[in-house]
Write an enzyme that holds these catalytic residues in place. Sequence first.
Site, PDB file in Angstrom:
ATOM      1  N   GLU A 105      53.927  58.842  73.198  1.00 25.03           N
ATOM      2  CA  GLU A 105      53.606  57.776  72.004  1.00 25.03           C
ATOM      3  C   GLU A 105      53.151  56.124  72.173  1.00 25.03           C
ATOM      4  O   GLU A 105      52.483  55.685  70.437  1.00 25.03           O
ATOM      5  CB  GLU A 105      55.636  57.582  71.866  1.00 25.03           C
ATOM      6  N   HIS A 151      54.904  76.170  92.513  1.00 28.20           N
ATOM      7  CA  HIS A 151      54.952  78.178  92.225  1.00 28.20           C
ATOM      8  C   HIS A 151      54.357  78.184  91.071  1.00 28.20           C
ATOM      9  O   HIS A 151      54.114  79.712  90.862  1.00 28.20           O
ATOM     10  CB  HIS A 151      56.169  78.936  92.248  1.00 28.20           C
ATOM     11  N   LYS A 197      57.509  62.222  59.637  1.00 30.72           N
ATOM     12  CA  LYS A 197      58.661  61.920  59.158  1.00 30.72           C
ATOM     13  C   LYS A 197      58.590  61.912  57.777  1.00 30.72           C
ATOM     14  O   LYS A 197      59.859  62.237  56.762  1.00 30.72           O
ATOM     15  CB  LYS A 197      59.509  60.259  59.822  1.00 30.72           C
TER      16      LYS A 197
HETATM   17  O1  LIG Z   1      66.403  55.077  66.868  1.00 30.15           O
HETATM   18  P1  LIG Z   1      65.995  56.098  65.384  1.00 30.15           P
HETATM   19  O2  LIG Z   1      65.069  54.834  64.200  1.00 30.15           O
HETATM   20  O3  LIG Z   1      66.775  57.020  64.894  1.00 30.15           O
HETATM   21  O4  LIG Z   1      64.578  56.598  66.196  1.00 30.15           O
HETATM   22  C1  LIG Z   1      63.936  57.682  66.729  1.00 30.15           C
HETATM   23  C2  LIG Z   1      62.899  57.641  67.747  1.00 30.15           C
HETATM   24  O5  LIG Z   1      62.274  58.421  65.466  1.00 30.15           O
HETATM   25  C3  LIG Z   1      60.509  57.998  65.987  1.00 30.15           C
HETATM   26  O6  LIG Z   1      60.460  59.511  65.773  1.00 30.15           O
HETATM   27  C4  LIG Z   1      60.349  57.165  66.767  1.00 30.15           C
HETATM   28  O7  LIG Z   1      58.569  57.291  66.745  1.00 30.15           O
HETATM   29  C5  LIG Z   1      60.815  57.148  68.459  1.00 30.15           C
HETATM   30  O8  LIG Z   1      60.317  56.670  68.941  1.00 30.15           O
HETATM   31  C6  LIG Z   1      61.887  57.083  67.808  1.00 30.15           C
HETATM   32  O9  LIG Z   1      62.507  56.182  69.302  1.00 30.15           O
END
Ligand SMILES: O=P(O)(O)OC[C@H]1O[C@H](O)[C@H](O)[C@@H](O)[C@@H]1O
Length: 428
Positions: free
Chosen positions: A269, A290, A401
Amino acid sequence: MRTDIGNALGGEPSLTRDALDELDADVAAAHERIADGMDDDAFGYAALNLPETADPDAIRNAVAPFADSGAVLTVGIGGSALGAATLAKGLESDVGAYFLDNVDPEHTTRLLDSLDLSRTTVNVVSNSGTTAETLSNFLVVREAMERDGVDWTERTFVTTGPKGNLRNLAEKHDLPALDVPEGVPGRFSVLSTVGLAVAAIQGHDIEAVLAGAADERDRLAGSLYDSPAYAYGATSYALAERGAVTNAFMPYAESLETFAEWFAQLWAESLGKDGQGQTPARALGATDQHSQLQLYRAGPRDKLVTLVRPTERADRGIPETDLDGLSYLGGSSLGTLLDAEFRATEASLTAADCPNVRIEIDRVDERGLGELLFGMEAACVCYGELADLSTFTQPAVEWGKKAARGLLGGGEFEEAEAVRGKERLVVE
Ligand SMILES: O=P(O)(O)OC[C@H]1O[C@H](O)[C@H](O)[C@@H](O)[C@@H]1O
């Protein structure tokens, strides 16, 4: 943490000592930028100050009401779960640590059915306080607690940023709440409230984790030859530039298996941007000797293999046997065998000109994990500086997202349109 980069030189892809010496001037400049970022507590770089800025007393006080826990269930995803899981898997405790970091309904149901929720502490973690997976799982957990007659407000604490749904929920129900420190992205948050609260509930020495991290921080210096973290970051970068686009991360300790997952998030990331990066592959020694080792030694010449081990561990003897052909094992120990496997893999890769790096800590304990976690974070930041990447952002993850939210009816997102436009060529 000790980094031995000797076997990274002279293989294929080819990296020479001269090329590393030349890169060292860039490492010095990268170190200056990193030190400036730390001085300013700038976004992302602030994570490297956590060995001082994290407050173990505040964390312990916040979790004190949950001292009677039989288990702690973390509801979070990505950086909000993997750090705590890495410490939990690395260290032994009578208090079980469980993680809901996916929204697979079968897994969630199975896990909730297996826990005594009346003795389980729920740790809901989200920096943004808006992540759909985390909030959905929490609503499911809350319902399960109510169903079992457990007052969830007595057994829940949250770790979150200053704003968002989770902060509002904590205020509404007067839940104990820990703050995610400002300027610390999830994948760099293990040394903060995000990673350490579970460790505190499990009775681990969180000061020792921070002390190990501080040791590693003190060894950041203007030359890769003086800093184990930069030695790893710079070597990985130099090899990636020459075609080692895969980094197979292979700890020789079951207790470090989750560490490899944490590392994969950190590396992928942070560094997967602008057509650059190095794909992390997760392996476990000796098991994957293995299986995956075949590819690492004899497959495409596009890899760095990172071998990680503790130099001391609790051992267990192998009983003597009179079976023909096995007598060489009798009287030895599982630890001796595992170390022989480690050295054999290293030699096997080197003999086939496959670049590899050896990283060692003394033990997988609080201190050792603190060193390794900080060391890998600093290595990653160093790589990002050398490659001129925006290490602390994740626009590609954010894209996905938004697309998912759009599909669920959570707002108008153009990314969701792209999902609807998917080409099909189905073969049945
Ligand atoms: O802590 P939050 O805001 O719920 O985010 C949770 C995760 O969300 C995203 O996928 C980000 O790219 C991650 O880096 C992060 O850790």
